[in-house]
Design an enzyme around this catalytic site. Structure first.
Site, short mmCIF file in Angstrom:
data_model
loop_
_atom_site.label_atom_id
_atom_site.label_comp_id
_atom_site.label_asym_id
_atom_site.label_seq_id
_atom_site.Cartn_x
_atom_site.Cartn_y
_atom_site.Cartn_z
CE1 TYR A 24 -3.98 2.08 0.22
CE2 TYR A 24 -2.69 3.33 1.81
CZ TYR A 24 -3.78 3.22 0.98
OH TYR A 24 -4.68 4.26 0.90
CB SER A 63 -7.10 2.66 -2.81
OG SER A 63 -7.53 3.97 -2.63
CG HIS A 81 -12.49 2.97 -3.01
ND1 HIS A 81 -11.79 3.20 -4.18
CD2 HIS A 81 -11.57 3.02 -2.01
CE1 HIS A 81 -10.50 3.39 -3.88
NE2 HIS A 81 -10.35 3.28 -2.59
CG ASP A 83 -14.04 3.85 -6.58
OD1 ASP A 83 -14.23 4.70 -5.68
OD2 ASP A 83 -13.00 3.17 -6.66
#
Length: 702
Positions: free
Chosen positions: A471, A551, A670, A635
Site C-alpha cells: 500500500y 487504491s 471503492h 467508485d
C-alpha cells in the site's frame, strides 16, 4: 453505441488464449491537450471521465465482454470458486454491545451477502434488528453505520447504494423498529453522533453540479438534525464560513462537549470544542493549524485527554483543562515511545495499542496514568478493540494474523483475564502454515519489514506462485490479518508476502513523510526491492510473481509495473489512482495532496508526478506483464476513469502476448459494503487469471 468509437478489431497488441486472439475494443482517442508550466500533455482518453455518457457505458460493456470471455475459458475457475465458497461458508459473529435494554451483535451465517444485526433482550431471545440483505435484491445496498441515542430508544442507520460514499440516513424507534421520519439524503464522509435523544450531528457536502459520482466536493459542513424536523431545516454548526474539505463532529460520552475536527487534507486537522452545558457557548479553538493530527478521546469533567502527534511523531496522549485548552498547556499522560500509538478507552481504563514492527503490543493504564499491565495476546499478530463505555464490566477485542482466522475475546479490565468469546470454525488448518518476518534493504539502504506466509515445507526453488501486496501511503499500517482468499491461495501452494513500505504508518510520521510528495519514489523503490528479495531468496521468480494493491496501492502497482515491467509476470492494480495530474479534479481527491502534491503546485512537482503517473508512463512497444485492472463503476472515492484510461493506454501500447484486461464491477464502489457473492467472484477471477498466466492449466494443489 457509435461505430466511430467502438470498432471490434484485432489489435496489434492482441493476445492469444486458447486458439484465438483477444479482440480488445478499439478505444477512441481524442485530441485533448493540457498545458502545465509551458509543457503540453495529451489526454486522449479524457472522454472516459464522463461517467454519465452512453459512450462510456458502452465502452464498459465492451471491455467486460472481453474480460469475462477470457476468464470463462480458464479451466479451473469453477473449481477454484467452489473451494472459495466452501471455505468462506462459516458463521461470523461480531462483538456484542449494549444499547438501552438490548444487547446487539452482527452475524453472517456464512454466504449471506451482508451481515445481519441481531439483538437480545432480557428474555434472552435473539431477534433480527436490521437485515441489510433486504435493502436490495442483488445485495448491492449495504449498511454503512448504526448509532443509538443516549438511552438506546432511537437509532439512526446509514445505507450505501452501489458502493457509493454518498449515504442515506434512516431514523427509527429502536424498540419497535418503526421508521420515525423522512430519510436524510446526500450524506457523505460522516458519522452520526446523538445529543441525548433530541437529535444528532452529521456531516456532508452540498450536492455537486454534474455527476454525483465524480464531481468535485470541496466544502464539508457539520449539521445538527433535530428529530421531528425536515432535513432542509438542519442547522449548520461549522463549515458555512470556513471552507474545509473534511469536517467531523462528535460528543464526549457525558454529552458535555461537542468536539469538531476540520481538515483540508488526509493529514493534519484543526481541533475545536464547544461546551454544550452552557447556552450559546462559543466554539473554542484548540489547534488552529493543519500541522498535526489531534483528537479528543476522553474527558473527566473539564479534563480532556487528547491523542496527538504534535511534537510526537509516534503519537502520545496529553491532558489539558477545557477552559484553557491550547497546546502550550498540554501535559503528557501517555508519553511517546519508539512504537506507534493507537489508544482507546473502555471500562474505566485506557488501552495503548502499539504497532511494533507491524504487530500489536497492548498496555493498559488507569485514569491517573499508571501502567496496570501488558495484555497477553494469543500470539504474534493484530489485536483491535478494547473500546467501550466507562461503565462496561466486560470489553471485547479481536485477534488475527495471516494464518489465524479472526477470533473475538472477552476481556475483564479489572483482572486482565481474556477468554475466547467467538472462534470461527474455518475449514483451514492454520498449523500447516507459517509466517516469517524479514527485513530487506531498499534502494537507498533503508531497512523495510515484510511478512511472508506460506505452507510449511514449501520448497524454495523459485517456482512458487507468489502475490506481493503493498500500500505505502496515507499513514496506513498493514498489520497481519487473515483472509479467506489468501488462505485459498496458500492452499494451492501460493506464497503471500506483505511489504510495510514507506508512506505507511508502521513507524509513525517520519515513515509516512518519507513516502510523500517528492519522496513518493521511495515507496515504489521499497516495493521493487521487496520483489527482488523474494526472487533472490528463491521464494519465487519473475515468471511466478504477481504484484497486487488497491487504491493508493493500485497506484503502487501501476507505477511499479511501468517502471519495472520485467520484474513480475502478473500485475493486479485495483481501484487505483492512475492519473496523477488530474486526481485532484474529482470528488474529494484534492484532499490527497498532503501525500501526493499536485501538478498545479509548481513545475518541479508537476514533473515529478508526471514522471511516475501510471497513465503517462505506458510506453509503446513495451512487453508489460499480464494485467487485470479492477474497479467499480460507482467508485466515487477513486473514480473509475483512472482505471479506464490506464487500461486503454496498456491495451493500445502492449507489445508482448500478455493479456491486458479490465474487470469493471457494476453497481459497486471503492470496496466497502461489497456483497459476499461479489467478493468471492472477484477473488476467484483474480486468482484464476494470475495462476493461468503463470502457466498453470490446473490448480497447483492438483
Amino acid at each position: 453505441m457509435k461505430k466511430s468509437i467502438f470498432i471490434m478489431a484485432i489489435m496489434t497488441a492482441g493476445t492469444s488464449f486458447g486458439q484465438h486472439k483477444i479482440q480488445y475494443p478499439q478505444t477512441k482517442k481524442g485530441e485533448t491537450v493540457d498545458v502545465y508550466f509551458d509543457s503540453k500533455v495529451s489526454d486522449p482518453y479524457r472522454w472516459l471521465e464522463d461517467d454519465k455518457s452512453t459512450e462510456t457505458e458502452a465502452w464498459v460493456k465492451a471491455e467486460n465482454k472481453v474480460t469475462y470471455a477470457y476468464l470463462d475459458q480458464i479451466p479451473f475457475r469453477e473449481e477454484l470458486k467452489k473451494r472459495m465458497e466452501k471455505l468462506w461458508n462459516f458463521e461470523k459473529i461480531g462483538a456484542p454491545f449494549t444499547e438501552g435494554k438490548f444487547t446487539y451483535y452482527s452475524k453472517n451465517n456464512g454466504l449471506q451477502n451482508q451481515s445481519v444485526i441481531y439483538r437480545k433482550g432480557k428474555d434472552g431471545k435473539d431477534e433480527v434488528f436490521l437485515d441489510p440483505n433486504t435493502f436490495s435484491k442483488d445485495g448491492t445496498t449495504s449498511l454503512g453505520g448504526l448509532n443509538f441515542s443516549k438511552d438506546g430508544s432511537k437509532a439512526a442507520y446509514s445505507i450505501s447504494e452501489g458502493g457509493s460514499d454518498w449515504r442515506k440516513v434512516i431514523i427509527i424507534d429502536a424498540v419497535s423498529k418503526k421508521v420515525l421520519e423522512d430519510t436524510l439524503v446526500d450524506v457523505k464522509f460522516s458519522g452520526v453522533s446523538w445529543r441525548g435523544n433530541e437529535g444528532f450531528y452529521y456531516s456532508s457536502y452540498d450536492k455537486p453540479k454534474g455527476s454525483e459520482l465524480s464531481a468535485k466536493t470541496d466544502q464539508h459542513k457539520l449539521y445538527f438534525h433535530k428529530l421531528g424536523t425536515s432535513q432542509k431545516e438542519d442547522k449548520v454548526i461549522f463549515g458555512a464560513d470556513q471552507k474545509r474539505r473534511y469536517v467531523g463532529g462528535y460528543l464526549t460520552e457525558d454529552d458535555k462537549y461537542l468536539i469538531i475536527t476540520a481538515a483540508n487534507s488526509t493529514y493534519g486537522n484543526e481541533l475545536y470544542i464547544k461546551d454544550l452545558t452552557k447556552p450559546n457557548s462559543p466554539i473554542v479553538t484548540i489547534v488552529d493549524n493543519f500541522n498535526s493530527d489531534s483528537v479528543i478521546i476522553e474527558n473527566e469533567g473539564s479534563k480532556l485527554f487528547i491523542e496527538t502527534d504534535l511534537n510526537a511523531p509516534n503519537k502520545r496522549v496529553v491532558t489539558v483543562d477545557a477552559n484553557n485548552p491550547k497546546p502550550e498547556n498540554w501535559k503528557d499522560f501517555i508519553k511517546e515511545t519508539e512504537n506507534v500509538l493507537n489508544p482507546s478507552t473502555g471500562g474505566g481504563y485506557f488501552f495503548a495499542n502499539y504497532t511494533k514492527d507491524a504487530v500489536s503490543l497492548v498496555l493498559q493504564y488507569d485514569y491517573s496514568g499508571k501502567l496496570v499491565r501488558e495484555i497477553k495476546l494469543p500470539a504474534v499478530g493484530t489485536a483491535s478493540g478494547f473500546g467501550g463505555k466507562k461503565e462496561e464490566k466486560t470489553l471485547y477485542y479481536s485477534f488475527t494474523n495471516y494464518t489465524t482466522p479472526g477470533s473475538i475475546f472477552s476481556f475483564d479490565p479489572k483482572s486482565g483475564k481474556s477468554e475466547v468469546y467467538q472462534k470461527p470454525k474455518v475449514d483451514f488448518k492454520s498449523e500447516d502454515y507459517e509466517s516469517k518476518q524479514v527485513f530487506y534493504t531498499s534502494k537507498d539502504g533503508t531497512k523495510v519489514p515484510m511478512i511472508i506466509t506460506y505452507k510449511k515445507g514449501t520448497k524454495l526453488d523459485g517456482k512458487n506462485p507468489t502475490i506481493l501486496y503493498g500500500y505505502g501511503g496515507f499513514n496506513i499500517s498493514l498489520t497481519p490479518s487473515f483472509s479467506i482468499a489468501n488462505a485459498v491461495w496458500m492452499e494451492n501452494g501460493g506464497v503471500y508476502a506483505v511489504a510495510n513500505l514507506r508512506g505507511g504508518g508502521e513507524y509513525g510520521k517520519k515513515w509516512h513523510n518519507a513516502g510523500t510528495k517528492l519522496n513518493k519514489q521511495n515507496v515504489f523503490d521499497d516495493f521493487i526491492a521487496a520483489a527482488e528479495y523474494l526472487i533472490a531468496q528463491k521464494y519465487t521468480s519473475s515468471d511466478y510473481l504477481a504484484i497486487r494493491g488497491g487504491s493508493n496501492g493500485g497506484l503502487l502497482v501501476g507505477a511499479t509495473m511501468t517502471q519495472r515491467p520485467d520484474l513480475m509476470k502478473v500485475a493486479l492494480p485495483a481501484v487505483g489512482v492512475m492519473d496523477m495530474l488530474r486526481y485532484n479534479a474529482f470528488t474529494a481527491g484534492a484532499g490527497w495532496a498532503f501525500d501526493y502534491g499536485t501538478a498545479q503546485d509548481n513545475k518541479e512537482m508537476f514533473e515529478y508526478l508526471k514522471g511516475y503517473s501510471p497513465v503517462h508512463n505506458v510506453k509503446k512497444g513495451t512487453n508489460y506483464p499480464a494485467t487485470m485492472v479492477t474497479t467499480g463503476d460507482h467508485d466515487d472515492r477513486v473514480v473509475p476513469a483512472h482505471s479506464f484510461k490506464f487500461a486503454s493506454e496498456l491495451q493500445e501500447k502492449q507489445a508482448g502476448e500478455n493479456p491486458v484486461l479490465i474487470r469493471i464491477d457494476v453497481k459497486a464502489g471503492h470496496g466497502a459494503g461489497k456483497s459476499v457473492a461479489a467478493s468471492i467472484q472477484e477473488n476467484v477471477d483474480i486468482q484464476a487469471f494470475t495462476l493461468y498466466n503463470m502457466g498453470f492449466k490446473t490448480l497447483p494443489s492438483k
